[in-house]
Enzyme design. Structure first.
Site, PDB file in Angstrom:
ATOM      1  N   SER A  95       0.821  -1.203   0.000  1.00  0.00           N
ATOM      2  CA  SER A  95       0.000   0.000   0.000  1.00  0.00           C
ATOM      3  C   SER A  95       0.860   1.260   0.000  1.00  0.00           C
ATOM      4  CB  SER A  95      -0.959  -0.057   1.200  1.00  0.00           C
ATOM      5  OG  SER A  95      -1.969   0.911   1.096  1.00  0.00           O
ATOM      6  N   ASP A 217     -10.784  -5.585  -3.628  1.00  0.00           N
ATOM      7  CA  ASP A 217     -10.136  -4.702  -2.658  1.00  0.00           C
ATOM      8  C   ASP A 217     -10.898  -3.387  -2.639  1.00  0.00           C
ATOM      9  OD1 ASP A 217      -8.533  -2.936  -1.247  1.00  0.00           O
ATOM     10  OD2 ASP A 217      -6.663  -3.553  -2.197  1.00  0.00           O
ATOM     11  N   HIS A 246      -7.668  -5.532   1.420  1.00  0.00           N
ATOM     12  CA  HIS A 246      -6.502  -4.709   1.119  1.00  0.00           C
ATOM     13  C   HIS A 246      -5.219  -5.251   1.752  1.00  0.00           C
ATOM     14  CE1 HIS A 246      -4.656  -1.041  -0.297  1.00  0.00           C
ATOM     15  NE2 HIS A 246      -4.260  -0.698   0.921  1.00  0.00           N
TER      16      HIS A 246
END
Length: 274
Positions: A95, A217, A246
């Protein structure tokens, strides 16, 4: 780095000629890699660290101005590599940290043999020519909810991001690491991440990139991974895994860890198959 070393928990374990550096995303810390690390330590030197602002770091030293952009995190990463005298690494970022790796690799491409980007997004807010998954109003509402009651916000946010209910181990773990962040720091980092636009950096990346994400996601639509793939300046490959959420390394390690290990050990070939 000597000052940075006092502020950021850096752990070096394992043995091997190649070094794998693991960077975590928003709301977590280096413990998010707990399912992956045991499979790496026999073959690789593994470096784990906590982003400034994560629960294990001292919140009193969080520099709101420095970390208002991802360059601050990228400079921290480069400082860690320099201090550890790492002249080449495989960087796996989740991320936020996948985009940190992008920026760091533009500054010092020689330090990265490849980037592995898990659940990455260069921009979360939709634009005229781009689908990021969120409208600005969505982010404003989430920010307001965080500011109003952080604990209550976590109870709603964690299950949505993980893709499970509050009883699941992964949701409880993500909730724990979110709760370990000081609320004002969490809000600042959240706003930085969800309002950045790093699309213009992609074309400057020359390091090979492995882009991996869940098929479902909430934070990163599959179209985003394809966008990254099409706009990077170097070789890249996309793999969408049959997981939800995620943080698949936490919520579905039995599916995700073998995929990550394959991308760590295999380079992109001329026919773009890992």
């Amino acid at each position: 780095m000597h000052q940075l070393k006092k502020l950021i928990t850096v752990k070096v374990i394992g043995s091997g000629e190649k070094t794998v550096v693991l960077g975590h995303g928003f709301g977590t810390d280096q413990s998010v890699w707990k399912h992956l690390v045991p499979y790496l330590v026999e073959d690789y030197r593994v470096v784990l660290y906590d982003n400034m602002g994560a629960g294990p770091t001292n919140p009193d030293y969080f520099d709101f101005e420095r970390y208002a952009s991802l360059e601050g995190y990228a400079y921290d990463l480069l400082a860690i590599l320099e201090e550890l005298q790492i002249d080449s690494c495989i960087y796996l970022g989740h991320s936020l940290s996948s985009m940190t790796g992008v920026i760091a690799s533009i500054f010092r491409p020689d330090l990265f043999s490849k980037l592995i980007m898990l659940s990455a997004s260069p921009r979360f807010i939709n634009a005229d020519d781009y689908y990021g998954g969120f409208e600005k109003e969505d982010i404003d509402q989430l920010s307001q909810a965080m500011d109003t009651n952080y604990k209550s916000w976590i109870e709603g946010f964690a299950p949505l991001v993980i893709g499970g209910d509050m009883d699941s181990v992964a949701v409880q773990e993500f909730s724990r690491t979110l709760f370990n962040m000081r609320p004002d720091i969490a809000l600042s980092v959240f706003r930085t991440i969800f309002t950045f636009d790093l699309r213009h950096f992609l074309c400057r990346v020359t390091v090979p990139c492995h882009i991996i994400q869940s098929s479902k996601d909430l934070a990163v639509p599959v179209a985003v991974s394809e966008y990254i793939h099409q706009n990077l300046g170097g070789k890249s490959i996309v793999e969408v895994i049959s997981t939800e959420g995620h943080l698949p390394q936490l919520s579905a390690p039995e599916v995700t860890i073998p995929v990550l290990l394959r991308h760590i050990s295999h380079d992109i070939t001329s026919n773009a198959a890992p």
